[in-house]
Structures are given as structure tokens and as C-alpha cells.
Design a protein around this motif. Structure first.
Motif, PDB file in Angstrom:
ATOM      1  N   GLN A  90       2.775 -84.696 -26.842  1.00  0.00           N
ATOM      2  CA  GLN A  90       2.968 -85.575 -27.696  1.00  0.00           C
ATOM      3  C   GLN A  90       4.154 -86.568 -27.010  1.00  0.00           C
ATOM      4  O   GLN A  90       4.009 -87.770 -26.742  1.00  0.00           O
ATOM      5  N   LYS A  91       4.961 -85.559 -26.581  1.00  0.00           N
ATOM      6  CA  LYS A  91       6.244 -86.216 -25.735  1.00  0.00           C
ATOM      7  C   LYS A  91       5.639 -87.059 -24.301  1.00  0.00           C
ATOM      8  O   LYS A  91       6.146 -88.231 -24.097  1.00  0.00           O
ATOM      9  N   TYR A  92       4.859 -86.392 -23.558  1.00  0.00           N
ATOM     10  CA  TYR A  92       4.433 -87.031 -22.289  1.00  0.00           C
ATOM     11  C   TYR A  92       3.010 -87.603 -22.431  1.00  0.00           C
ATOM     12  O   TYR A  92       2.504 -88.045 -21.257  1.00  0.00           O
ATOM     13  N   GLY A  93       2.462 -87.663 -23.405  1.00  0.00           N
ATOM     14  CA  GLY A  93       1.324 -88.393 -23.738  1.00  0.00           C
ATOM     15  C   GLY A  93      -0.111 -87.857 -23.026  1.00  0.00           C
ATOM     16  O   GLY A  93      -0.718 -88.488 -22.364  1.00  0.00           O
ATOM     17  N   TRP A  94      -0.256 -86.474 -23.055  1.00  0.00           N
ATOM     18  CA  TRP A  94      -1.159 -85.839 -22.233  1.00  0.00           C
ATOM     19  C   TRP A  94      -2.607 -85.892 -22.839  1.00  0.00           C
ATOM     20  O   TRP A  94      -3.363 -86.094 -21.999  1.00  0.00           O
ATOM     21  N   ASP A  95      -2.697 -86.537 -23.988  1.00  0.00           N
ATOM     22  CA  ASP A  95      -3.890 -86.767 -24.569  1.00  0.00           C
ATOM     23  C   ASP A  95      -4.526 -87.861 -23.835  1.00  0.00           C
ATOM     24  O   ASP A  95      -5.548 -88.390 -23.650  1.00  0.00           O
ATOM     25  N   SER A  96      -3.611 -89.054 -23.436  1.00  0.00           N
ATOM     26  CA  SER A  96      -4.267 -90.092 -22.395  1.00  0.00           C
ATOM     27  C   SER A  96      -4.038 -89.915 -21.107  1.00  0.00           C
ATOM     28  O   SER A  96      -4.947 -90.329 -20.509  1.00  0.00           O
ATOM     29  N   ALA A  97      -3.275 -89.128 -20.656  1.00  0.00           N
ATOM     30  CA  ALA A  97      -3.078 -88.873 -19.018  1.00  0.00           C
ATOM     31  C   ALA A  97      -4.196 -87.838 -18.504  1.00  0.00           C
ATOM     32  O   ALA A  97      -4.634 -88.135 -17.396  1.00  0.00           O
ATOM     33  N   LEU A  98      -4.597 -87.009 -19.415  1.00  0.00           N
ATOM     34  CA  LEU A  98      -5.633 -86.008 -18.985  1.00  0.00           C
ATOM     35  C   LEU A  98      -6.870 -86.143 -19.670  1.00  0.00           C
ATOM     36  O   LEU A  98      -7.059 -86.601 -20.493  1.00  0.00           O
ATOM     37  N   ALA A  99      -7.976 -85.850 -18.948  1.00  0.00           N
ATOM     38  CA  ALA A  99      -9.421 -85.846 -19.390  1.00  0.00           C
ATOM     39  C   ALA A  99      -9.385 -85.124 -20.923  1.00  0.00           C
ATOM     40  O   ALA A  99      -8.649 -84.322 -21.164  1.00  0.00           O
ATOM     41  N   SER A 100     -10.184 -85.659 -21.698  1.00  0.00           N
ATOM     42  CA  SER A 100     -10.220 -85.107 -22.869  1.00  0.00           C
ATOM     43  C   SER A 100     -10.858 -83.673 -23.316  1.00  0.00           C
ATOM     44  O   SER A 100     -10.177 -82.893 -23.984  1.00  0.00           O
ATOM     45  N   TRP A 101     -11.547 -83.149 -22.373  1.00  0.00           N
ATOM     46  CA  TRP A 101     -11.993 -81.851 -22.223  1.00  0.00           C
ATOM     47  C   TRP A 101     -10.850 -80.780 -22.044  1.00  0.00           C
ATOM     48  O   TRP A 101     -10.911 -79.766 -22.371  1.00  0.00           O
ATOM     49  N   ALA A 102     -10.003 -81.453 -21.212  1.00  0.00           N
ATOM     50  CA  ALA A 102      -8.735 -80.567 -20.810  1.00  0.00           C
ATOM     51  C   ALA A 102      -7.992 -80.039 -21.837  1.00  0.00           C
ATOM     52  O   ALA A 102      -7.558 -78.735 -21.863  1.00  0.00           O
ATOM     53  N   LEU A 103      -7.677 -80.942 -22.944  1.00  0.00           N
ATOM     54  CA  LEU A 103      -6.927 -80.509 -23.910  1.00  0.00           C
ATOM     55  C   LEU A 103      -7.849 -79.510 -24.766  1.00  0.00           C
ATOM     56  O   LEU A 103      -7.450 -78.685 -25.590  1.00  0.00           O
ATOM     57  N   GLU A 104      -9.281 -80.005 -25.056  1.00  0.00           N
ATOM     58  CA  GLU A 104     -10.083 -79.216 -25.738  1.00  0.00           C
ATOM     59  C   GLU A 104     -10.088 -77.858 -25.425  1.00  0.00           C
ATOM     60  O   GLU A 104     -10.579 -76.977 -26.129  1.00  0.00           O
ATOM     61  N   ALA A 105     -10.329 -77.587 -24.047  1.00  0.00           N
ATOM     62  CA  ALA A 105     -10.618 -76.241 -23.337  1.00  0.00           C
ATOM     63  C   ALA A 105      -9.077 -75.494 -23.361  1.00  0.00           C
ATOM     64  O   ALA A 105      -9.358 -74.612 -22.790  1.00  0.00           O
ATOM     65  N   SER A 106      -8.146 -76.284 -23.711  1.00  0.00           N
ATOM     66  CA  SER A 106      -6.782 -75.405 -23.454  1.00  0.00           C
ATOM     67  C   SER A 106      -6.080 -74.885 -24.721  1.00  0.00           C
ATOM     68  O   SER A 106      -4.920 -74.458 -24.823  1.00  0.00           O
ATOM     69  N   ARG A 107      -6.911 -74.962 -25.776  1.00  0.00           N
ATOM     70  CA  ARG A 107      -6.305 -74.198 -27.103  1.00  0.00           C
ATOM     71  C   ARG A 107      -6.929 -73.070 -27.333  1.00  0.00           C
ATOM     72  O   ARG A 107      -8.193 -72.602 -26.976  1.00  0.00           O
ATOM     73  N   VAL A 108      -6.047 -72.081 -27.934  1.00  0.00           N
ATOM     74  CA  VAL A 108      -6.610 -70.807 -28.295  1.00  0.00           C
ATOM     75  C   VAL A 108      -6.113 -70.767 -29.965  1.00  0.00           C
ATOM     76  O   VAL A 108      -4.744 -71.149 -30.205  1.00  0.00           O
ATOM     77  N   ASP A 109      -6.970 -70.410 -30.599  1.00  0.00           N
ATOM     78  CA  ASP A 109      -6.813 -70.485 -32.404  1.00  0.00           C
ATOM     79  C   ASP A 109      -6.212 -71.946 -32.732  1.00  0.00           C
ATOM     80  O   ASP A 109      -5.356 -71.885 -33.363  1.00  0.00           O
ATOM     81  N   GLY A 110      -6.563 -72.831 -32.092  1.00  0.00           N
ATOM     82  CA  GLY A 110      -6.160 -74.328 -32.456  1.00  0.00           C
ATOM     83  C   GLY A 110      -4.776 -74.593 -31.812  1.00  0.00           C
ATOM     84  O   GLY A 110      -4.581 -75.780 -31.899  1.00  0.00           O
ATOM     85  N   LYS A 111      -4.063 -73.670 -31.012  1.00  0.00           N
ATOM     86  CA  LYS A 111      -3.125 -74.359 -30.525  1.00  0.00           C
ATOM     87  C   LYS A 111      -3.030 -74.506 -28.766  1.00  0.00           C
ATOM     88  O   LYS A 111      -3.704 -73.681 -28.203  1.00  0.00           O
ATOM     89  N   LEU A 112      -2.485 -75.731 -28.567  1.00  0.00           N
ATOM     90  CA  LEU A 112      -2.755 -75.951 -27.067  1.00  0.00           C
ATOM     91  C   LEU A 112      -1.619 -74.978 -26.471  1.00  0.00           C
ATOM     92  O   LEU A 112      -0.315 -75.080 -26.577  1.00  0.00           O
ATOM     93  N   VAL A 113      -2.097 -74.102 -25.553  1.00  0.00           N
ATOM     94  CA  VAL A 113      -1.168 -73.095 -24.771  1.00  0.00           C
ATOM     95  C   VAL A 113      -1.159 -73.435 -23.348  1.00  0.00           C
ATOM     96  O   VAL A 113      -0.711 -72.408 -22.623  1.00  0.00           O
ATOM     97  N   CYS A 114      -2.040 -73.969 -22.673  1.00  0.00           N
ATOM     98  CA  CYS A 114      -2.288 -74.188 -21.261  1.00  0.00           C
ATOM     99  C   CYS A 114      -2.646 -75.540 -20.828  1.00  0.00           C
ATOM    100  O   CYS A 114      -3.170 -76.447 -21.709  1.00  0.00           O
ATOM    101  N   LEU A 115      -2.679 -75.935 -19.657  1.00  0.00           N
ATOM    102  CA  LEU A 115      -3.269 -77.140 -19.063  1.00  0.00           C
ATOM    103  C   LEU A 115      -4.105 -76.837 -17.857  1.00  0.00           C
ATOM    104  O   LEU A 115      -3.626 -75.938 -17.045  1.00  0.00           O
ATOM    105  N   PRO A 116      -5.473 -77.076 -17.866  1.00  0.00           N
ATOM    106  CA  PRO A 116      -6.246 -76.628 -16.353  1.00  0.00           C
ATOM    107  C   PRO A 116      -5.076 -77.264 -15.185  1.00  0.00           C
ATOM    108  O   PRO A 116      -4.932 -78.558 -15.084  1.00  0.00           O
ATOM    109  N   ALA A 117      -4.883 -76.465 -14.393  1.00  0.00           N
ATOM    110  CA  ALA A 117      -4.132 -76.946 -13.178  1.00  0.00           C
ATOM    111  C   ALA A 117      -5.065 -77.142 -11.963  1.00  0.00           C
ATOM    112  O   ALA A 117      -4.582 -77.699 -11.020  1.00  0.00           O
TER     113      ALA A 117
END
Length: 447
Positions: free
Chosen positions: A113-140
Motif C-alpha cells: 500500500q505504501k509503495y503502490g505495488w498494485d499499480s507498479a507491478l503486473a497484477s499476476w505478480a501480487l496474485e501469485a505472491s500470496r500464501v493463505d491470502g497474505k502477500l509474502v513475496c514479490l517475483p524478482a
């Protein structure tokens, strides 16, 4: 960001890299610890200059270089001991899930939320980076499957780049009759390479919707559409299209296959985007020849499959160590590494770094870049439909069984029916144990 976990073992000298700086432990000395591993010295030097020394954030980054063949084990050991780097590098979503389950990773929602990753990164990136609904990584770094060829070879024989199964099979039939290797393939250097072509068959014959449904546990892997895909691919091996012959397939090395593509003794190579750097020593001035190479998207193997499906692979991910003494600074550095399109494009152009999942346009690249790479990553950034690489979206044991037992299918030791039944059984167990990595929908690259 670093070399793909699927090909590090085949590159000479990768394991011989020595540390640049000694590890200090997470957050010690007021700085950030980053552990990295690289394809070669040139890539390592570039990363240190442009991705470490160039960072002007609230904390200094101290990089330690680890050997490719041990960095994952070293990281796991350190995390289990409550230490390790502030940014945790993994080889993909399956390892992320294991680390998250053990409590090693910090949730990232507040930083997104602070850095606006939902707009800076492709939407699949955040979708594929959650475990049990929690965002815990970003594809590098992310990758895709593709067709590589020598344009002169196609021109010599009057062939065009195939856009469907009929065209592809016609070229393979003619090429085999002429004594050529239709598809340069082999797994002598990397046994798991067999899954590259299973990935191709599943996504481009069964189709990404069917694969996605199976990954959600809704369609069994024994479904006839998957059996047909495996039978088709196995049939290509039996005809001698993959690697020249089944026996040759198990002895073919990547250097020999790249050389065959350059000389015109092989027609196509179906491989990952990592090959755009691996192939360079075999073409043109470095090899003392005038050969050139090009690439094209993979094609559908069945009516009803989209004309272009971009098989998505996540080569590495980055997370924040839950024990980091300075998680805010770690998030600041993570944002620096991930979100600037021009920084990502420069890394592609100058060091063959896999990009983070930002949207790339032609204007983001420096003038010196190879136009083939511009074309690849701009098309990938705008992909309408994605497929699923097995090493990214299959759980670990299922993935291992997938490529080891496929080798038994092509040698006649295992039927397709038994192969898929065994695969489905292992997958069901891992699904029940919540070990299946999250997968975006087939339109997951859309913004």
C-alpha cells in the motif's frame, strides 16, 4: 534478478564465485544484508554497481555472493536459526510457501500500500505472491517459454516459422527425412529439462484453462485432455523429432544442441527465455561463424487453444526476513529493486538479468539493447493469456514426479495412463497439505 533455478547447474564457473563481503547477519551494523548468486562475474559486477552501490536509501546494503548450488540450503539453514539476510531470495513459489508456513517471512501488505505495488507491478505478480491470502513475496525475475530458430536454416529449406501444429509437424516430418534434428532437445546436463516440454504440451494442447482448473483441484490430471497432450508429446519423441532419437535425448548436451542450431543441423529449440543469453557464444563473432538466431512465440497444438499462450515462470522471489532488524529499510530496498521499468530494462540489456514483473515499453530500454530482447519483453508485458510452467506452479513432489516419470513414458517403461494416475495421486496429497503454490488466472497478466 539472478540466474534461473532451472539452469544454474549447466553453466561453467557458477559455483566457483567467492563472496564479495562477509555475511554480518540480519540487520547487524545498521545495514541491510543481501545474499545473491549470479550467472557469471560480469552479471555479479553489474548487480553490485547498479543494484547495490546505486541504492541511496535509509540503510546501506551489504551484499554477500553465495554459490548457485548452495544458496538455497544456506538460506534455509540461516532462517531456521533465526538469522540470514534481510531480503530472502528463493527459487520460486513452492519454497516461499514452505518459508511462510514456518513463519520466516514478513507479510508485505502495508508496504504494498505504501509503495503502490498494485499499480507498479503486473497484477499476476501480487496474485501469485500470496500464501493463505497474505502477500509474502514479490517475483524478482520472471521467464517464459519460447521457440528459438536460425532464420537461415528456415530460408534454406523454404520453411516459415510455424504458427500451429499442422505447420510445425510438416516441418518436423520434412526435417527428419533430410537427416536434420527437428527439435534440439536433451537432458544430459539437466535432467529436469524434460518438464520444459511437458509444460509446452500441457499448456498448448490441453490449454491454460484446463491446466488452471487442475491446479485448483477441480479437474484431475487423469482427464483425457491431459492424456492426449502427453501422448502427443511422447509420440514426437518416438518419431525422433525431439533430440534426434529417444536414446540421443538422454545424452544430448546443451552446448552441442546450441551448436547444432547454429550450424543448421537442428531446426528449432523449444526452451525458456534464459536461453537468449546462453545461446550467444554459439552464434556470430564469438563462435567464428555468421549464424544468427531469432525467437517466436509458441503455437497452439489443438483447436480452441489461444494463438499465443505465454507460459509464465517465476525464476526467483524476494521476501523480507521476519527477523530483520530493519524491515522498513528492507521494504524500501525491495521497492528499489522491483518497480523501476528503466532499471529493469537496463538490467536485461547490460547483464541479461531476468526482469521483475513491471510493464516494459520500447522507450524503457537503452539504445544499445538487442532488439530481439525488446520485442520479447514488450510482448510478454502485454500478454493476454498466460500458461503455467511446472517448476513454478506445481508443488515440489508433484513436479519431481512429473519430469522423472515422464522419462519413463518416452522409454516405454510407464504408460501415459499410469503416469497421470500417479501424478494425480501425489498432487492430491500435496493439495490437501496446502503445498500447491498460488496461481493467477489465465488472463493474469492483464492490468
Amino acid at each position: 534478478m539472478i540466474i534461473s533455478r532451472r539452469n544454474f547447474l549447466i553453466l561453467s564457473g557458477a559455483a566457483a564465485l567467492t563472496p564479495v563481503l562477509a555475511s554480518c547477519g540480519s540487520g547487524s551494523g545498521g545495514g541491510l544484508q543481501y545474499w545473491g548468486a549470479f550467472q557469471d562475474q560480469q552479471q555479479q559486477d553489474y548487480f553490485k554497481k547498479e543494484r547495490v552501490d546505486a541504492f541511496r536509501g535509509s540503510a546501506q546494503v551489504r551484499m554477500t555472493v553465495k554459490p548457485n548450488d548452495t544458496i538455497d540450503q544456506l538460506t534455509q539453514t540461516a532462517l531456521a536459526a533465526g538469522t540470514g539476510p534481510d531480503l530472502v531470495l528463493t527459487p520460486g513459489p513452492a519454497q516461499v510457501a514452505a518459508y511462510a508456513g514456518a513463519g520466516y517471512l514478513l507479510p508485505l501488505e502495508q508496504y504494498s500500500q505504501k509503495y503502490g505495488w498494485d499499480s507498479a507491478l503486473a497484477s499476476w505478480a501480487l496474485e501469485a505472491s500470496r500464501v493463505d491470502g497474505k502477500l509474502v513475496c514479490l517475483p524478482a525475475g520472471y521467464e517464459t517459454m519460447m521457440l528459438i530458430y536460425n532464420p537461415a536454416t528456415l530460408e534454406q529449406h523454404g520453411w516459415k516459422v510455424p504458427t500451429n501444429r499442422t505447420e510445425f509437424e510438416a516441418i518436423c516430418t520434412e526435417a527428419k527425412a533430410k537427416g536434420l534434428m527437428p527439435v534440439a532437445a536433451g537432458n544430459a546436463d539437466w535432467r529436469a529439462a524434460s518438464e520444459w516440454w511437458v509444460t509446452f504440451a500441457l499448456n498448448h494442447y490441453a490449454g491454460p484453462d484446463a491446466v488452471y482448473s487442475a491446479l485448483q483441484g477441480q479437474t484431475p490430471w487423469t482427464d483425457p485432455v491431459f492424456a492426449d497432450a502427453i501422448n502427443l508429446l511422447s509420440g514426437y519423441y518416438q518419431r525422433g523429432w525431439w533430440g534426434g532419437a529417444v536414446d540421443s535425448y538422454f545424452t544430448n548436451t546443451f552446448p552441442n544442441l546450441y551448436a547444432a542450431l547454429a550450424s543448421g543441423d537442428a531446426v528449432f529449440m523449444i526452451t525458456g527465455s534464459w536461453a537468449t543469453s546462453e545461446i550467444l557464444p554459439y552464434f556470430g563473432a564469438p563462435a567464428g561463424n555468421d549464424a544468427t538466431w531469432d525467437w517466436a512465440p509458441l503455437f497452439p497444438l489443438r483447436d480452441g487453444v489461444p494463438a499465443e499462450v505465454w507460459d509464465l515462470g517465476i525464476g526467483q522471489t524476494l521476501s523480507i526476513n521476519a527477523k530483520s532488524a530493519n524491515p522498513d529499510a528492507a521494504a524500501e530496498y525491495l521497492n528499489f529493486l522491483e518497480t523501476d521499468p528503466k532499471r529493469q530494462a537496463q538490467g536485461i540489456a547490460e547483464a541479461s538479468l531476468q526482469p521483475a514483473p513491471v510493464h516494459l515499453s520500447e522507450a524503457d530500454f537503452p539504445a544499445s539493447v538487442d532488439e530481439r530482447l525488446v520485442r520479447l519483453y514488450t510482448k510478454l508485458s502485454n500478454a493476454a493469456t498466460i500458461g503455467y510452467t511446472t517448476w513454478t506452479f506445481w508443488p515440489q513432489q508433484t513436479d519431481t514426479d512429473l519430469y522423472t516419470n515422464f522419462d519413463k513414458v518416452i522409454t516405454g517403461q510407464l504408460s501415459t495412463q499410469d503416469y497421470l494416475a500417479g501424478l494425480d495421486g501425489v498432487f492430491r496429497n500435496e493439495l490437501a497439505a496446502r503445498k500447491v503454490p498460488p496461481a493467477p488466472t489465465p488472463t493474469g497478466l492483464a492490468r
